[in-house]
Design an enzyme around this catalytic site. Sequence first.
Site, mmCIF file in Angstrom:
data_model
loop_
_atom_site.group_PDB
_atom_site.id
_atom_site.type_symbol
_atom_site.label_atom_id
_atom_site.label_comp_id
_atom_site.label_asym_id
_atom_site.label_seq_id
_atom_site.Cartn_x
_atom_site.Cartn_y
_atom_site.Cartn_z
ATOM 1 N N GLU A 273 32.135 46.804 25.916
ATOM 2 C CA GLU A 273 33.606 44.693 25.917
ATOM 3 C C GLU A 273 32.943 43.953 27.732
ATOM 4 O O GLU A 273 33.690 43.652 28.397
ATOM 5 C CB GLU A 273 34.853 45.413 26.448
ATOM 6 C CG GLU A 273 34.694 45.651 24.768
ATOM 7 C CD GLU A 273 36.580 46.109 24.651
ATOM 8 O OE1 GLU A 273 37.484 45.616 25.463
ATOM 9 O OE2 GLU A 273 37.610 46.445 23.889
ATOM 10 N N GLY A 275 32.523 40.839 30.054
ATOM 11 C CA GLY A 275 33.198 39.196 29.857
ATOM 12 C C GLY A 275 32.278 39.037 30.808
ATOM 13 O O GLY A 275 31.216 38.460 30.812
ATOM 14 N N ARG A 276 32.816 38.910 32.420
ATOM 15 C CA ARG A 276 32.291 38.576 33.800
ATOM 16 C C ARG A 276 30.610 38.738 33.961
ATOM 17 O O ARG A 276 30.378 38.375 33.994
ATOM 18 C CB ARG A 276 32.663 38.908 34.271
ATOM 19 C CG ARG A 276 32.622 38.759 35.574
ATOM 20 C CD ARG A 276 33.496 39.046 37.158
ATOM 21 N NE ARG A 276 34.428 39.363 37.167
ATOM 22 C CZ ARG A 276 35.648 39.312 37.584
ATOM 23 N NH1 ARG A 276 35.762 38.004 37.564
ATOM 24 N NH2 ARG A 276 37.169 39.151 37.153
ATOM 25 N N ARG A 312 41.413 30.715 40.180
ATOM 26 C CA ARG A 312 40.812 31.755 40.875
ATOM 27 C C ARG A 312 40.597 31.712 42.290
ATOM 28 O O ARG A 312 41.960 33.085 42.581
ATOM 29 C CB ARG A 312 39.644 32.185 40.698
ATOM 30 C CG ARG A 312 39.125 32.889 39.252
ATOM 31 C CD ARG A 312 37.571 33.659 38.721
ATOM 32 N NE ARG A 312 37.887 34.562 38.610
ATOM 33 C CZ ARG A 312 37.744 35.390 40.303
ATOM 34 N NH1 ARG A 312 36.885 35.308 41.374
ATOM 35 N NH2 ARG A 312 37.480 36.484 40.500
ATOM 36 N N TYR A 316 43.630 34.957 43.036
ATOM 37 C CA TYR A 316 43.250 36.352 43.844
ATOM 38 C C TYR A 316 42.163 36.070 44.768
ATOM 39 O O TYR A 316 41.664 36.907 45.200
ATOM 40 C CB TYR A 316 41.841 36.619 42.880
ATOM 41 C CG TYR A 316 42.735 36.545 41.236
ATOM 42 C CD1 TYR A 316 43.187 37.663 40.579
ATOM 43 C CD2 TYR A 316 41.623 36.447 40.580
ATOM 44 C CE1 TYR A 316 43.367 37.645 39.368
ATOM 45 C CE2 TYR A 316 42.156 36.093 38.926
ATOM 46 C CZ TYR A 316 42.654 36.572 38.059
ATOM 47 O OH TYR A 316 42.903 36.461 37.135
ATOM 48 N N CYS A 342 49.537 19.763 44.081
ATOM 49 C CA CYS A 342 50.316 19.893 45.356
ATOM 50 C C CYS A 342 51.534 21.407 45.017
ATOM 51 O O CYS A 342 52.966 21.395 44.234
ATOM 52 C CB CYS A 342 51.809 19.110 45.092
ATOM 53 S SG CYS A 342 51.676 17.359 44.736
ATOM 54 N N GLU A 343 50.494 22.175 46.001
ATOM 55 C CA GLU A 343 50.822 23.142 46.133
ATOM 56 C C GLU A 343 49.742 24.157 47.214
ATOM 57 O O GLU A 343 48.301 23.261 47.385
ATOM 58 C CB GLU A 343 50.265 24.286 45.295
ATOM 59 C CG GLU A 343 51.324 24.003 43.869
ATOM 60 C CD GLU A 343 52.083 24.897 43.650
ATOM 61 O OE1 GLU A 343 52.302 26.265 44.344
ATOM 62 O OE2 GLU A 343 53.306 24.440 42.140
ATOM 63 N N TYR A 370 36.174 33.400 33.731
ATOM 64 C CA TYR A 370 37.568 33.109 34.010
ATOM 65 C C TYR A 370 37.644 31.935 34.534
ATOM 66 O O TYR A 370 38.122 31.007 36.069
ATOM 67 C CB TYR A 370 38.239 34.463 35.029
ATOM 68 C CG TYR A 370 37.963 35.286 33.802
ATOM 69 C CD1 TYR A 370 38.560 35.971 32.580
ATOM 70 C CD2 TYR A 370 37.026 36.512 34.630
ATOM 71 C CE1 TYR A 370 38.752 36.645 31.850
ATOM 72 C CE2 TYR A 370 36.752 37.849 33.581
ATOM 73 C CZ TYR A 370 37.167 38.204 32.390
ATOM 74 O OH TYR A 370 36.801 39.066 31.722
HETATM 75 N N1 LLP Z 1 38.492 44.145 27.633
HETATM 76 C C1 LLP Z 1 39.382 44.086 28.713
HETATM 77 C C2 LLP Z 1 39.499 44.912 26.947
HETATM 78 C C3 LLP Z 1 40.343 43.587 29.189
HETATM 79 O O1 LLP Z 1 41.216 43.415 29.349
HETATM 80 C C4 LLP Z 1 39.434 42.686 29.567
HETATM 81 C C5 LLP Z 1 39.086 42.083 31.074
HETATM 82 C C6 LLP Z 1 37.622 42.737 29.430
HETATM 83 C C7 LLP Z 1 37.151 44.004 28.207
HETATM 84 C C8 LLP Z 1 36.392 41.783 30.167
HETATM 85 O O2 LLP Z 1 36.365 42.582 31.202
HETATM 86 P P1 LLP Z 1 35.210 42.180 31.924
HETATM 87 O O3 LLP Z 1 33.824 42.823 31.761
HETATM 88 O O4 LLP Z 1 35.227 40.701 32.383
HETATM 89 O O5 LLP Z 1 35.116 42.263 33.398
HETATM 90 N N2 LLP Z 1 41.243 36.673 35.268
HETATM 91 C C9 LLP Z 1 40.822 37.852 35.951
HETATM 92 C C10 LLP Z 1 39.942 38.880 35.657
HETATM 93 C C11 LLP Z 1 41.155 39.279 34.113
HETATM 94 C C12 LLP Z 1 40.292 40.204 33.365
HETATM 95 C C13 LLP Z 1 40.766 40.913 31.976
HETATM 96 N N3 LLP Z 1 40.530 41.464 31.625
HETATM 97 C C14 LLP Z 1 39.492 36.940 36.901
HETATM 98 O O6 LLP Z 1 39.146 35.831 37.589
HETATM 99 O O7 LLP Z 1 39.157 38.268 38.116
#
Ligand code: LLP
Length: 414
Positions: A273, A275-276, A312, A316, A342-343, A370
């Site tokens: 899965e 994403g990033r 981000r 973070y 305004c933060e 993200y």
């Molecule tokens: N699968 C599940 C169940 C997840 O909760 C996530 C991300 C992914 C896959 C994808 O993860 P990745 O490959 O993108 O690391 N907003 C945060 C990141 C939050 C990730 C949430 N879950 C940021 O900007 O760093």
Amino acid sequence: MNFVSYQDGTLCAERVPLVEIAERFGTPSYVYSRAALELAYREFDQACSGRDVLICYSVKANSNLAVLNLLARLGSGFDIVSGGELARVLAAGGSAAKTVFSGVGKSEAEIRRALEAGVLCFNVESEGELARLAAVAQSMGKIAPVSLRINPDVDPKTHPYVATGLRESKFGIAYDAALPLYRKAAKLPELRVIGIDVHIGSQITDVEPFVAALEKVLEFVDALDATGVHLEHLDLGGGLGIRYRDEAPPAVKDYLARLFQRLGKRELRILFEPGRSLVGNTGLLLTRVEYLKHGGAKNFVVTDAAMNDLLRPALYDAWHEVLPVTRRNGPAQRYDIVGPVCESADFLARGRALTVAAGDLLAIMSAGAYGMTMSSNYNSRPRPAEVIVDGKTAHLVRDRENTEDLFASERLLP
Ligand code: LLP
């Protein structure tokens, strides 16, 4: 792939000068590269060749329809966490049969919708959810495909807000509780137990926590086998980190090779899965400098992008590279790059050496994941446009919100 380069002193995304994008579409705008996106997917895909693997791109990282559509065309599956994400996947031409449904709080309506669509698997996170899933499936005369997401209690050594596989986390089912729950699920006629799922966190730059989680999963698979529950797939989640600054995450192919090596000859189908790691370094946020402000102790670049556009850094303390679109000569000064919100947490970057003037454009890099998906309308700010560059062409793939959009669904009292 680095999709930006300076050509004749001005920064281009693929072959499109960012100055032109700013003129045509305004700022702030997210700019993504089709070539970089497709290359990232292909690299992941090719590193899986010879194995039965389904890549389920994690929609939350970047859910623009055009992005989802490009990935669907390459054969990608999807990882969703809401009915909204399911609707996006379907609208973008993605296949429900290649979609897994994750998340701790699936509503009845979302479960119903996903069963109707025919998703590949529900990644179940609690006993309550399992019961709800069985009840909804029964009421529809359907059989729901299920994985349990186990919590392997592995420290991913990442930012605490994005660590999800520790015992104290809200995610997953405690390792010891999962075996009885599997047995229970296997007995319910409305459920078909097909897999196991793990996701330990995000922006993980070391492969060992992934291996540790896989080991726990394999132990579990063996224990299940011994009780007569035979799984079809392992879902190893996402979480592979990218380079924002000087991080040194493993290359996708090395991360995968290490996991495949540990898997050995097991005949199970593997789901990922990511994403990033697919989209993070395929996008930037283009913003214009409104003012330079020389404060008592610090200098500020005030941009037209803010924390509501890219959260981000505020959330973070994340570091994103900042590149001037047009290079200037002259001495650099150190600036905090801040937005109009305004933060005090409204910063995009801090302490950067730049030679810059009001009216200049800046590119906030590594904003493909993200970025837009975490944007908001805070301070009643319309959200940015989204643009995909493809060679020499820039396509607007999401209009900038206008101010009327902000309150179009609000009502006055009679
Ligand atoms: N699968 C599940 C169940 C997840 O909760 C996530 C991300 C992914 C896959 C994808 O993860 P990745 O490959 O993108 O690391 N907003 C945060 C990141 C939050 C990730 C949430 N879950 C940021 O900007 O760093």
